[in-house]
Design a protein around this motif. Structure first.
Motif, PDB file in Angstrom:
ATOM      1  N   GLU A 391       0.830  -1.204   0.000  1.00  0.00           N
ATOM      2  CA  GLU A 391       0.000   0.000   0.000  1.00  0.00           C
ATOM      3  C   GLU A 391       0.867   1.259   0.000  1.00  0.00           C
ATOM      4  O   GLU A 391       1.909   1.315   0.659  1.00  0.00           O
ATOM      5  N   ILE A 392       0.428   2.269  -0.736  1.00  0.00           N
ATOM      6  CA  ILE A 392       1.137   3.552  -0.841  1.00  0.00           C
ATOM      7  C   ILE A 392       0.152   4.656  -0.472  1.00  0.00           C
ATOM      8  O   ILE A 392      -0.905   4.777  -1.098  1.00  0.00           O
ATOM      9  N   THR A 393       0.482   5.468   0.535  1.00  0.00           N
ATOM     10  CA  THR A 393      -0.450   6.456   1.067  1.00  0.00           C
ATOM     11  C   THR A 393       0.230   7.812   1.180  1.00  0.00           C
ATOM     12  O   THR A 393       1.361   7.908   1.676  1.00  0.00           O
ATOM     13  N   VAL A 402       4.987  10.620   2.236  1.00  0.00           N
ATOM     14  CA  VAL A 402       4.240   9.440   1.808  1.00  0.00           C
ATOM     15  C   VAL A 402       4.658   8.233   2.639  1.00  0.00           C
ATOM     16  O   VAL A 402       5.801   8.137   3.108  1.00  0.00           O
ATOM     17  N   VAL A 404       4.973   4.132   2.468  1.00  0.00           N
ATOM     18  CA  VAL A 404       5.092   3.063   1.477  1.00  0.00           C
ATOM     19  C   VAL A 404       5.360   1.755   2.211  1.00  0.00           C
ATOM     20  O   VAL A 404       6.333   1.645   2.963  1.00  0.00           O
ATOM     21  N   ASP A 412       5.554   0.975  -8.865  1.00  0.00           N
ATOM     22  CA  ASP A 412       4.257   1.291  -8.279  1.00  0.00           C
ATOM     23  C   ASP A 412       4.336   2.610  -7.514  1.00  0.00           C
ATOM     24  O   ASP A 412       3.412   3.422  -7.553  1.00  0.00           O
ATOM     25  N   VAL A 413       5.439   2.808  -6.806  1.00  0.00           N
ATOM     26  CA  VAL A 413       5.637   4.060  -6.074  1.00  0.00           C
ATOM     27  C   VAL A 413       5.702   5.236  -7.047  1.00  0.00           C
ATOM     28  O   VAL A 413       5.052   6.268  -6.850  1.00  0.00           O
ATOM     29  N   ALA A 416       2.308   6.078  -8.333  1.00  0.00           N
ATOM     30  CA  ALA A 416       1.446   6.705  -7.332  1.00  0.00           C
ATOM     31  C   ALA A 416       1.832   8.157  -7.081  1.00  0.00           C
ATOM     32  O   ALA A 416       0.970   9.000  -6.777  1.00  0.00           O
TER      33      ALA A 416
END
Length: 738
Positions: A391-393, A402, A404, A412-413, A416
């Motif tokens: 998950e990346i938030t 962020v 990670v 993916d990072v 995002a």
């Protein structure tokens, strides 16, 4: 006899072609009503039917949850090698919803009329037996050897294997006679007959034959699911259906009841009135326990692991599982772990670690699994695989902060962060996992301007060796936070990071190919150009031994600018280091640079790589490197530019050392002894090494990676946080070392 199979219900739909959507509509209704399975008969010679395989494909696309199967597919008319690939493809496209019901063929006059050779009953069974072998061999995509099969009906002469299906596709056989029933016991996953063909007692007799054959083949009869087609009867009440079905389950071992009906009303009544009542009664009266593992799976378990004590809350893959081939190895290293645990959160990581500590086998930790060093798999041990935690938030848009999770991949990072106009320097290959790179350093495309990945770390969540969970930062456990940034694999399992990222828009991405006849001169000129270059340029150089008499070099690089003139200005000196054979310069988002195709993690054997950090590519070093490349000892030689912002950070700010180095060097070879011997010539030029690209586990490498003062500090912390040396399989800092 009740075999304890979880109870399932399916439908048996006639594949009429007029109207063509009728069978599809019944399949969709089956899904809406909650049936587990929809099936279709297969009679390719019947002009009034849709082709069953085409129908299955269409139904797969028009549904989302229900499983589907032929009931049963005509093997003599469907070549097994082609059927294997078609089945695997459909299973992949449907995300694991296919079952493969197979039959030996019937209605031979109609089949002969379509040009297929007539088979005797024994020949039909033998062909089906061979077909099962061929199908399963094609699905063994993790087996590198070409597929060769010398049968009476199938001859494969070096065919390529694969693809593997998405799940362990069960093979069910439609059968009635003893020879076919024995084949089920020996090879199949299920028995799929129709009740209308039986006399009283035939089910029990058939089960006995299957069970005996299974035992002779070393299988537990409970491995074989018993399915049964029963045909609709609108005159029957729900109570009559229930009374008929219960003994089929509890006394005849049927685990899947399939109702044959094209009447929507009957299907609805069956789903709403019969199925819930049967499930309730079976749950109330059943005493048989389901079989947890097949004999074949149990036989593949490794010594030293108490599989039965693995907490039920944890997801794990063991050698006998269908997905084992996808998790056993890394991109570079072949592995054969005894168990791969895939936690979904920090609590499960702690639970997995507690289990692993009790086992007398090696422990490895994996994020994305790409790791060059190969330490994220093993032989016979346990791997804690964080790939489900990705998950990346965004925690703060204002501060560009962020969070990670460690199992995410860097592409993916990048994807995002791109919508925000942000990026984080993170290696040069988007398929790498976050956890390994972000605890070792992180030399990436933006390093000279924005520093290492660890230089952007503001906090991290760890599970320590004792199972405790801690949040580390400059304010919380600052000593551990220092150690994580450059030696993190020794101190715990990082489950998530907090990074402060940079504002990065479109970038220039250049790719150049050179004549490397003067390899030493090319290396020296490239090194000088990079040391003189503005910080917004970072490039990597790759060379290999001459091939077909021609020596080539490649340079890839990123300019952190969206201005074409700036990009050309930065890359022009790089283009002039040697005779240029090809070039390409693009303006694209940083996420585009990192968006590389996924590479299968199917490494074989042990990777052999050596690493070193160096301040300048001197004439002496360039000559030694050119000699090494020409020798053929290495097949891949890479130099990454560092320096710039990396050196702005004080040496003692993080555990990562040797920040004054302007270049990171790595060489890959096929022979460890030959590469080690050749590397000694270069070793005098290095000061330090980069852990992520070093495969040599000699304790001397630890002393090269960290200066004495740093290593002493790390050992003190190791004694505090991991005195039992739980985390010892990745460039181990021994707490008892001197």
């Amino acid at each position: 006899m009740d075999y304890g199979h979880p109870l399932e219900f399916g439908t048996f739909i006639t594949p009429v072609n007029d109207p063509p959507q009728a069978a599809v509509a019944r399949a969709q209704l089956s899904e809406q009503l909650g049936f587990d399975l929809v099936t279709f008969q297969d009679h390719p010679y019947n002009a009034g039917f849709l082709d069953t395989w085409t129908l299955l494909s269409w139904v797969a696309a028009q549904t989302t949850k229900i499983h589907f199967s032929g009931n049963v597919l005509n093997i003599p008319m469907r070549p097994a090698p082609v059927l294997a690939r078609a089945a695997a493809s459909l299973d992949l496209l449907s995300e694991g919803r296919l079952a493969l019901g197979l039959g030996a063929g019937a209605f031979w006059d109609a089949m002969v009329a379509m040009g297929f050779p007539r088979r005797t009953p024994p020949e039909s069974v033998d062909q089906l037996s061979e077909a099962i072998d061929v199908i399963r061999e094609v699905w063994r995509a993790d087996e590198r050897a070409q597929l060769r099969y010398d049968g009476n009906f199938y001859q494969l002469k070096g065919a390529k294997r694969g693809p593997a299906p998405a799940h362990d596709v069960p093979i069910w056989l439609g059968a009635y006679k003893p020879r076919m029933l024995r084949l089920i016991g020996a090879k199949a996953d299920g028995w799929l007959p129709s009740l209308s063909y039986f006399k009283p007692g035939d089910l029990r007799k058939g089960n006995a034959i299957i069970d005996e054959a299974a035992a002779q083949a070393g299988r537990d009869p409970r491995e074989i699911r018993r399915l049964l087609n029963i045909f609709g009867d609108p005159s029957k009440s729900a109570a009559q259906w229930i009374d008929e079905i219960l003994p089929l389950v509890l006394e005849d071992g049927i685990g899947t009841i399939i109702i044959g009906s094209d009447d929507p009303g009957e299907l609805q009544r069956f789903a709403e009135e019969v199925i819930p009542a049967v499930r309730e009664e079976i749950a109330r009266t059943r005493t048989a326990a389901p079989l947890k593992n097949s004999a074949a799976k149990l036989a593949k378990r490794r010594e030293g692991i108490d599989y039965d004590q693995l907490p039920a809350s944890l997801t794990a893959v063991e050698p006998g599982d269908h997905t084992y081939g996808k998790v056993r190895s890394t991109y570079m290293r072949g592995g054969s772990p005894g168990l791969v645990i895939q936690p979904k959160n920090a609590d499960e990581v702690a639970e997995a670690l507690a289990f692993a500590r009790d086992q007398k086998v090696p422990l490895a930790v994996r994020s994305g699994g790409h790791g060059i060093s190969g330490r994220s798999t093993n032989d016979g041990g346990i791997v804690i695989d964080l790939s489900s935690m990705r998950e990346i938030t965004v925690l703060s848009k204002k501060d560009r902060l962020v969070r990670v999770e460690a199992g995410a991949r860097w592409k993916d990072v990048a994807a995002a962060l791109a919508p925000h106009g942000w990026a984080l320097s993170s290696g040069d290959y988007g398929g790498v996992g976050v956890g390994g790179l972000a605890t070792a350093g992180g030399i990436g495309w933006l390093a000279r301007e924005h520093g290492l990945t660890i230089d952007h770390m503001r906090a991290a969540d760890l599970v320590l060796a004792d199972g405790s969970k801690v949040h580390v930062s400059e304010a919380e456990h600052p000593d551990l936070f220092w150690a994580v940034r450059g030696a993190g694999a020794n101190f715990g399992i990082v489950t998530a990071f907090e990074f402060q990222v940079d504002e990065v828009g479109d970038v220039g991405f250049g790719q150049f190919v050179y004549d490397a006849s003067d390899a030493a001169g090319l290396l020296e000129r490239w090194g000088a150009a990079m040391e003189a270059a503005p910080r917004d340029l970072t490039t990597n150089l790759i060379m290999g031994p001459p091939r077909r008499g021609q020596a080539l070099a490649q340079v890839y690089g990123v300019v952190d600018s969206s201005t074409p003139d700036t990009i050309i200005d930065r890359l022009t000196p790089i283009a002039e280091i040697a005779p240029l054979l090809d070039q390409q310069v693009q303006l694209l988002p940083y996420a585009g640079v990192m968006n590389v195709p996924d590479a299968a993690h199917e490494g074989q054997g042990e990777p052999v790589a050596r690493s070193g950090l160096i301040e300048h590519l001197t004439p002496e070093f360039a000559a030694a490197a050119a000699s090494l490349i020409a020798s053929g000892v290495v097949y891949f030689f890479q130099v990454r530019s560092v320096g710039g912002a990396v050196a702005d950070v004080p040496d003692d700010a993080t555990a990562y050392s040797h920040r004054s180095a302007n270049f990171s060097v790595v060489a890959f070879g096929a022979s460890k002894s030959r590469l080690d011997a050749a590397w000694e010539v270069l070793a005098t030029h290095f000061r330090g090494l980069y852990l992520s690209f070093e495969t040599d586990q000699n304790p001397e490498r630890i002393e090269e990676a960290w200066p004495t003062s740093v290593l002493n500090r790390l050992r003190t912390l190791k004694k505090q946080y991991d005195p039992a040396n739980v985390f010892r399989d990745n460039f181990n800092i021994d707490p008892l070392g001197e």
